[in-house]
Design a protein around this motif. Structure first.
Motif, short mmCIF file in Angstrom:
data_model
loop_
_atom_site.label_atom_id
_atom_site.label_comp_id
_atom_site.label_asym_id
_atom_site.label_seq_id
_atom_site.Cartn_x
_atom_site.Cartn_y
_atom_site.Cartn_z
N ARG A 2 34.18 -11.77 -21.06
CA ARG A 2 33.08 -12.14 -21.94
C ARG A 2 33.59 -12.66 -23.29
N CYS A 48 37.43 -22.14 -11.91
CA CYS A 48 37.99 -21.96 -10.58
C CYS A 48 38.41 -20.51 -10.29
N GLY A 50 37.92 -17.64 -12.72
CA GLY A 50 37.31 -16.60 -13.52
C GLY A 50 35.84 -16.41 -13.19
N GLU A 51 35.29 -15.37 -13.72
CA GLU A 51 33.85 -15.12 -13.62
C GLU A 51 33.28 -15.33 -15.01
N ILE A 52 32.76 -16.51 -15.24
CA ILE A 52 32.31 -16.92 -16.56
C ILE A 52 30.79 -16.85 -16.62
N ASP A 53 30.28 -16.14 -17.62
CA ASP A 53 28.84 -16.10 -17.87
C ASP A 53 28.45 -17.32 -18.68
N ASN A 89 32.28 -27.29 -10.68
CA ASN A 89 31.65 -26.32 -9.77
C ASN A 89 31.33 -26.95 -8.43
N ARG A 93 33.38 -25.79 -5.01
CA ARG A 93 32.57 -25.13 -3.99
C ARG A 93 32.90 -25.63 -2.58
N GLU A 162 42.29 -14.16 -12.98
CA GLU A 162 42.08 -13.22 -11.88
C GLU A 162 42.15 -11.78 -12.35
N SER A 165 38.98 -11.09 -14.58
CA SER A 165 37.70 -11.29 -13.92
C SER A 165 37.53 -10.34 -12.74
N ASN A 167 39.12 -10.70 -9.95
CA ASN A 167 39.39 -11.43 -8.71
C ASN A 167 40.88 -11.38 -8.43
#
Length: 170
Positions: A2, A48, A50-53, A89, A93, A162, A165, A167
């Motif tokens: 975050r 690619c 990370g988990e980005i909000d 994205n 995907r 990774e 996040s 992952n």
């Protein structure tokens, strides 16, 4: 993530300017111009791995900062960066994650950003460089520099995103 993602995005935006200033003699020559786009490398790696909000919000904010700080014309990067988030994205995907895929996504993204930026500035008569000069003297060197930066930063950034996040890949 975050806090790390926005800080990294701001840091890479600033590093682009710092490197352009420090290496001005090498980046800006009469027959070539290199545009540092480390913030695009950061953005692509984050999208690619990370988990980005709210990536679109951060793209708009980064574009606004870029426009205000570097160009003084609000609009070009402000509009282009959310498009890059969408394209990244979309491409990621449908493709299997690998070094080559991320390299190609970054190549496409930097090409789109640099070309659209040139097109906008050409349309408003901010530049008069021909398309062939732009491709040979700006786009080519810009891609070479930024893809070399991606090759160097790929593994550390992949591990970073990774790790923070959650992952973990094999």
């Amino acid at each position: 993530m975050r806090y790390f993602f926005p800080l990294g995005l701001l840091l890479t935006l600033l590093l682009d300017g710092i490197f352009s200033n420090l290496f001005a003699a090498e980046f800006f020559r009469p027959n070539s111009m290199i545009e540092s786009r480390l913030f695009v490398v950061w953005l692509v790696m984050a999208l690619c791995f990370g988990e980005i909000d709210h990536p679109y919000l951060w793209a708009v904010i980064a574009g606004l900062i870029f426009d205000i700080y570097y160009t003084g014309i609000i609009g070009p990067m402000f509009m282009i960066l959310p498009l890059i988030v969408y394209l990244t994205n979309l491409m990621y995907r449908f493709l299997t994650p690998s070094f080559i895929v991320v390299l190609l996504i970054c190549l496409i993204d930097i090409t789109v950003i640099t070309t659209l930026f040139y097109g906008i500035f050409f349309a408003i008569s901010y530049t008069s460089v021909s398309l062939s000069e732009f491709i040979g003297e700006t786009l080519g060197p810009t891609l070479a520099y930024n893809l070399a930066a991606l090759v160097i930063l790929y593994w550390p950034l992949k591990k970073f995103f990774e790790e923070f996040s959650g992952n973990r890949s094999v």
